[in-house]
Design a protein around this motif. Structure first.
Motif, PDB file in Angstrom:
ATOM      1  N   VAL A  34      12.823  54.306  41.422  1.00 31.04           N
ATOM      2  CA  VAL A  34      13.490  54.691  40.174  1.00 31.04           C
ATOM      3  C   VAL A  34      14.793  55.399  40.552  1.00 31.04           C
ATOM      4  O   VAL A  34      14.763  56.439  41.220  1.00 31.04           O
ATOM      5  N   PRO A  35      15.908  54.837  40.140  1.00 31.81           N
ATOM      6  CA  PRO A  35      17.194  55.427  40.531  1.00 31.81           C
ATOM      7  C   PRO A  35      17.315  56.906  40.119  1.00 31.81           C
ATOM      8  O   PRO A  35      17.117  57.259  38.962  1.00 31.81           O
ATOM      9  N   GLY A  36      17.589  57.744  41.097  1.00 26.83           N
ATOM     10  CA  GLY A  36      17.828  59.154  40.842  1.00 26.83           C
ATOM     11  C   GLY A  36      16.597  60.024  40.681  1.00 26.83           C
ATOM     12  O   GLY A  36      16.721  61.238  40.571  1.00 26.83           O
ATOM     13  N   ALA A  37      15.411  59.446  40.681  1.00 22.01           N
ATOM     14  CA  ALA A  37      14.197  60.228  40.432  1.00 22.01           C
ATOM     15  C   ALA A  37      13.971  61.300  41.489  1.00 22.01           C
ATOM     16  O   ALA A  37      13.650  62.445  41.160  1.00 22.01           O
ATOM     17  N   MET A  38      14.158  60.955  42.738  1.00 26.06           N
ATOM     18  CA  MET A  38      13.895  61.911  43.818  1.00 26.06           C
ATOM     19  C   MET A  38      14.988  62.973  43.938  1.00 26.06           C
ATOM     20  O   MET A  38      14.754  64.041  44.487  1.00 26.06           O
ATOM     21  N   ASP A  39      16.164  62.674  43.416  1.00 27.66           N
ATOM     22  CA  ASP A  39      17.272  63.619  43.502  1.00 27.66           C
ATOM     23  C   ASP A  39      17.453  64.429  42.227  1.00 27.66           C
ATOM     24  O   ASP A  39      18.263  65.351  42.183  1.00 27.66           O
ATOM     25  N   ALA A  40      16.695  64.092  41.188  1.00 29.26           N
ATOM     26  CA  ALA A  40      16.909  64.699  39.876  1.00 29.26           C
ATOM     27  C   ALA A  40      16.526  66.169  39.831  1.00 29.26           C
ATOM     28  O   ALA A  40      17.156  66.956  39.141  1.00 29.26           O
ATOM     29  N   GLY A  41      15.499  66.545  40.546  1.00 27.49           N
ATOM     30  CA  GLY A  41      15.061  67.940  40.515  1.00 27.49           C
ATOM     31  C   GLY A  41      14.102  68.207  39.372  1.00 27.49           C
ATOM     32  O   GLY A  41      14.127  67.523  38.348  1.00 27.49           O
ATOM     33  N   PRO A  42      13.247  69.210  39.561  1.00 27.59           N
ATOM     34  CA  PRO A  42      12.162  69.467  38.606  1.00 27.59           C
ATOM     35  C   PRO A  42      12.593  70.054  37.263  1.00 27.59           C
ATOM     36  O   PRO A  42      11.753  70.285  36.410  1.00 27.59           O
ATOM     37  N   VAL A  43      13.854  70.287  37.058  1.00 27.29           N
ATOM     38  CA  VAL A  43      14.295  70.815  35.763  1.00 27.29           C
ATOM     39  C   VAL A  43      14.939  69.732  34.894  1.00 27.29           C
ATOM     40  O   VAL A  43      15.543  70.038  33.878  1.00 27.29           O
ATOM     41  N   LEU A  62      14.738  65.837  32.812  1.00 28.38           N
ATOM     42  CA  LEU A  62      13.887  64.856  32.138  1.00 28.38           C
ATOM     43  C   LEU A  62      13.667  63.623  33.017  1.00 28.38           C
ATOM     44  O   LEU A  62      12.570  63.063  33.030  1.00 28.38           O
ATOM     45  N   VAL A  63      14.694  63.220  33.762  1.00 30.39           N
ATOM     46  CA  VAL A  63      14.575  62.051  34.639  1.00 30.39           C
ATOM     47  C   VAL A  63      13.431  62.255  35.634  1.00 30.39           C
ATOM     48  O   VAL A  63      12.618  61.361  35.860  1.00 30.39           O
ATOM     49  N   PHE A  64      13.362  63.420  36.221  1.00 27.66           N
ATOM     50  CA  PHE A  64      12.305  63.726  37.197  1.00 27.66           C
ATOM     51  C   PHE A  64      10.926  63.597  36.554  1.00 27.66           C
ATOM     52  O   PHE A  64      10.050  62.888  37.049  1.00 27.66           O
ATOM     53  N   TRP A  65      10.713  64.286  35.442  1.00 23.98           N
ATOM     54  CA  TRP A  65       9.397  64.311  34.811  1.00 23.98           C
ATOM     55  C   TRP A  65       9.018  62.970  34.207  1.00 23.98           C
ATOM     56  O   TRP A  65       7.854  62.552  34.293  1.00 23.98           O
ATOM     57  N   ALA A  66       9.964  62.272  33.611  1.00 26.47           N
ATOM     58  CA  ALA A  66       9.679  60.944  33.049  1.00 26.47           C
ATOM     59  C   ALA A  66       9.335  59.961  34.164  1.00 26.47           C
ATOM     60  O   ALA A  66       8.400  59.161  34.031  1.00 26.47           O
ATOM     61  N   SER A  67      10.065  60.031  35.270  1.00 27.93           N
ATOM     62  CA  SER A  67       9.788  59.149  36.405  1.00 27.93           C
ATOM     63  C   SER A  67       8.423  59.441  37.008  1.00 27.93           C
ATOM     64  O   SER A  67       7.665  58.519  37.336  1.00 27.93           O
ATOM     65  N   LEU A  68       8.101  60.702  37.141  1.00 25.46           N
ATOM     66  CA  LEU A  68       6.805  61.079  37.713  1.00 25.46           C
ATOM     67  C   LEU A  68       5.659  60.662  36.793  1.00 25.46           C
ATOM     68  O   LEU A  68       4.648  60.128  37.261  1.00 25.46           O
ATOM     69  N   ALA A  69       5.812  60.867  35.505  1.00 29.41           N
ATOM     70  CA  ALA A  69       4.779  60.438  34.549  1.00 29.41           C
ATOM     71  C   ALA A  69       4.609  58.918  34.592  1.00 29.41           C
ATOM     72  O   ALA A  69       3.486  58.402  34.600  1.00 29.41           O
ATOM     73  N   PHE A  70       5.717  58.202  34.637  1.00 26.42           N
ATOM     74  CA  PHE A  70       5.676  56.742  34.716  1.00 26.42           C
ATOM     75  C   PHE A  70       5.005  56.295  36.012  1.00 26.42           C
ATOM     76  O   PHE A  70       4.151  55.393  36.009  1.00 26.42           O
ATOM     77  N   ALA A  71       5.362  56.930  37.120  1.00 32.60           N
ATOM     78  CA  ALA A  71       4.786  56.577  38.422  1.00 32.60           C
ATOM     79  C   ALA A  71       3.278  56.783  38.432  1.00 32.60           C
ATOM     80  O   ALA A  71       2.520  55.932  38.923  1.00 32.60           O
ATOM     81  N   LEU A  72       2.812  57.898  37.892  1.00 35.90           N
ATOM     82  CA  LEU A  72       1.372  58.159  37.847  1.00 35.90           C
ATOM     83  C   LEU A  72       0.656  57.189  36.910  1.00 35.90           C
ATOM     84  O   LEU A  72      -0.467  56.754  37.196  1.00 35.90           O
TER      85      LEU A  72
END
Length: 148
Positions: free
Chosen positions: A99-108, A110-120
């Motif tokens: 997912v583009p930018g997911a690992m660089d987005a940081g825990p604060v 929406l991209v990070f949390w949406a990507s992680l929820a989608f991945a799980l």
């Protein structure tokens, strides 16, 4: 010969159990790694390690509460969860990495949390049939019920 408990419901329950431990470890690892600015490899390694720790711990807790010895509880947890956790971790970390930018987005973000929820969610859906196969062959969570 199929194991009598090899139903889709049993597979979903086993996968939800696995998802709980994986999600705790995965989220904790991703938050720590990204917050510290680690590279993707270090963050993924921490997430995977914590997913296994929490996944095994969730299986061992009720076994230990029933006074099963540590070695026996660990043996059951390893047999019940290793394949399921490994598959789930490969899938959810692969999704996070693509997912583009997911690992660089940081825990604060929406991209990070949406990507992680989608991945799980993707990992859950793809792991259910594997858990059903494991249960059908007397493996995975098929080794746990007689201890609960």
């Amino acid at each position: 010969m199929k194991h009598p408990t090899a139903t889709w419901r049993a597979a979903v329950q086993a996968t939800l159990h696995c998802l709980t431990g994986c999600a705790i470890g995965e989220i904790l690892g991703m938050v720590i790694g990204t917050a510290l600015g680690w590279h993707a490899g270090g963050t993924v390694a921490l997430s995977v390690a914590l997913a296994f720790v929490f996944g095994y711990a969730l299986t061992m807790r009720p076994l230990l509460a029933q006074h099963l010895g540590l070695r026996a509880a660990l043996s059951i947890a390893l047999a019940a969860d290793t394949i399921s956790i490994a598959v789930m971790e490969v899938i959810d970390n692969a999704v996070m990495l693509v997912v583009p930018g997911a690992m660089d987005a940081g825990p604060v973000t929406l991209v990070f949390w949406a990507s992680l929820a989608f991945a799980l969610a993707v990992a859950f859906v793809l792991t259910v049939p594997i858990n059903r196969w494991l249960i059908a062959h007397g493996r995975g969570h098929a080794v746990v019920p007689h201890h609960h």
